[in-house]
Design an enzyme around this catalytic site. Structure first.
Site, short mmCIF file in Angstrom:
data_model
loop_
_atom_site.label_atom_id
_atom_site.label_comp_id
_atom_site.label_asym_id
_atom_site.label_seq_id
_atom_site.Cartn_x
_atom_site.Cartn_y
_atom_site.Cartn_z
N GLU A 257 76.47 -34.69 55.05
CA GLU A 257 75.24 -33.99 54.67
C GLU A 257 74.83 -33.19 55.89
OE1 GLU A 257 71.94 -32.58 54.56
OE2 GLU A 257 71.14 -34.58 54.86
N CYS A 291 66.28 -30.95 56.65
CA CYS A 291 67.33 -30.04 56.18
C CYS A 291 66.96 -29.42 54.84
CB CYS A 291 68.67 -30.78 56.07
SG CYS A 291 68.61 -32.24 55.03
#
Length: 483
Positions: A257, A291
């Site tokens: 990720e 993010c």
């Protein structure tokens, strides 16, 4: 019981967790409160040898844990959820102190983190295989799934509880054992989560935690160890690529990720109030240090000025101060170094003609930064190419939806996008054109433990959460048999 500089930390482990024991080392790593710069605690600083000891412990514990009934694994995870839910405020205090984020964000993260234990407790006994006759009827096809083995996990500083549970929960549900390396800036929360799992009944060696000031050296050694079966990493795309080079040498499975550069689109005819409210959530969750944070704001020319005006007003209403104080809306960044990186980006934006509006007053000491709205930004300039990771919102205008989609998709990243449209049908049609693994339509958040979290392009490999999350820790085996 160890006494710390802050009473909230009394009883929080500070050693390495190896084979069920809290281990002290000859070296320590200071954990600082970014709101004050003061030292909160000193945790054990692992050498490569101690990390390999953790791998050995996880490897030894694996056969027993893999052979444990799925229902028992589920009950342990459910117990961990119940402990975290009951102690949500303790978790939130740790997050606010070592990460700096605002109290409301810390409480939300604590609840979100606990939910991964609940979700994957339910998934542990529902791993579905396949049993069917082959099309030519010469055999029966049986497809089964079994745990990979030792999982090495490395987590970032921005969500110290949720990133740990999002990896540990599916791995344990699948029957894997774990070696977790939390970020050196925020290890206390991860150590506390590991202690919760111990209280919940996780056997010795199933969960190991190694904190270190040398993450690169440790990861290289651990990934070279043949007893490690998979890697789960959350962090920057740059570091992720370096780790993929390591895993590639062993053809080691890896879930990644990585970075994001989330576009937020406000289309012609969108409701202004809904867009501003959603933008505040998408941008300011965790102070922009996420993010998934909206990074680039593409606003239709008919709404650009009223949106910017209302958004700036909403940002100006935020109170900035230490996150441990519940009256503050925005806490500190994790360090002054992170703050200074964002200030450098703002300086570059001003050099390119951007007009920076700073909206709030901030404390003179600590890693604080006032929210900023930047007008006059053109697509392709610095703020649209760099992941900001802080409370800065650059505004870019567009004329047509095609133009907005093209600019939004013009990025190496593809984690999440936000679309504010006049109706759900329009929003869905635009969402399906977005090159991102997740899209939020007319809302400012999409994350959910029950949904697959992950990106396209250079934003990652694999998915966390949802039905897919547990399969990152499972090997698929096909057996052909003549029945």
């Amino acid at each position: 019981m160890t006494q710390f500089a802050h009473p909230v930390l009394d009883g929080v482990p500070t050693g390495l967790l190896v084979a069920g024991e809290w281990v002290t080392t000859g070296r320590t790593l200071d954990v600082r409160d970014p709101a004050t710069g003061g030292v909160l605690a000193s945790v054990a600083d692992a050498t490569v040898g101690e990390a390999i000891d953790a791998v050995a412990a996880a490897h030894t514990a694996f056969p027993g844990w893999a052979g444990t009934a799925p229902r028992l694994r589920a009950e342990i995870l459910r117990c961990a959820y119940e402990i975290m839910a009951a102690e949500q405020q303790q978790c939130a205090r740790l997050i606010a102190l070592e990460n700096g984020k605002a109290w409301a964000d810390a409480m939300a993260e604590a609840a979100y983190a606990a939910e991964f234990f609940r979700w994957f407790s339910e998934e542990a006994s529902r791993i579905v295989g396949d049993f069917r006759l082959a099309p030519n009827a010469d055999k029966t096809i049986i497809v089964d799934h079994r745990p990979m083995g030792v999982a090495y996990m490395t987590t970032p500083w921005n969500f110290p509880a949720a990133m740990a549970t999002r990896k540990l929960a599916p791995a344990l549900a699948a029957g894997c054992t774990a070696v977790l390396k939390p970020a050196k800036e925020t290890p206390l929360t991860a150590l506390w989560v590991a202690e919760v799992l111990q209280r919940a009944g996780v056997p010795r060696g199933v969960v190991n935690v190694v904190t270190t000031s040398d993450p690169g050296g440790q990861s290289a050694a651990v990934l070279a160890d043949e007893r490690v079966s998979t890697l789960s990493f959350t962090g920057s795309t740059y570091v992720g690529k370096l780790l993929l080079e390591k895993t590639g040498q062993r053809a080691l499975p890896a879930s990644m990720e990585l970075g994001g550069n989330a576009p937020l689109l406000v289309l012609e005819g969108a409701d202004l109030d809904t867009a501003v409210e959603g933008a505040m959530v998408a941008k300011m969750r965790n102070g922009g240090s996420a993010c998934t944070a909206a990074n680039r704001f593409y606003i239709h020319e008919s709404l650009a000025e009223p949106f910017a005006t209302e958004f700036e007003r909403a940002l100006a209403g935020l109170r900035v101060g230490p996150g441990i104080d519940p009256t503050n809306d925005l806490g500190a960044l994790v360090s002054t170094a992170e703050r200074d990186k964002i200030l450098d980006l703002l300086s570059a934006a001003e050099d390119e003609g951007g007009r920076v509006a700073t909206t709030s007053r901030v404390p003179e000491e600590g890693a604080f930064m006032a929210p900023c709205l930047v007008r006059g930004v053109e697509h392709g300039q610095t703020l649209t190419r760099q992941e900001i990771f802080g409370p800065v919102a650059p505004i870019v205008t567009f004329e047509t939806t095609d133009q907005a989609v093209a600019m939004a998709d013009d990025s190496q990243y593809g984690l999440i996008s936000y679309v504010f449209a006049p109706d759900s049908g329009t929003g869905m049609r635009v969402a399906q054109r977005m090159e991102s693994g997740m899209v939020a339509v007319n809302r400012g958040t999409a994350s959910d433990p029950a949904a697959p979290f992950g990106g396209m392009k250079e934003s990652g490999l694999g998915r966390e959460g949802g039905f897919a999350g547990i399969h990152e820790y499972l090997e698929t085996q096909y057996i052909a048999v003549d029945l």
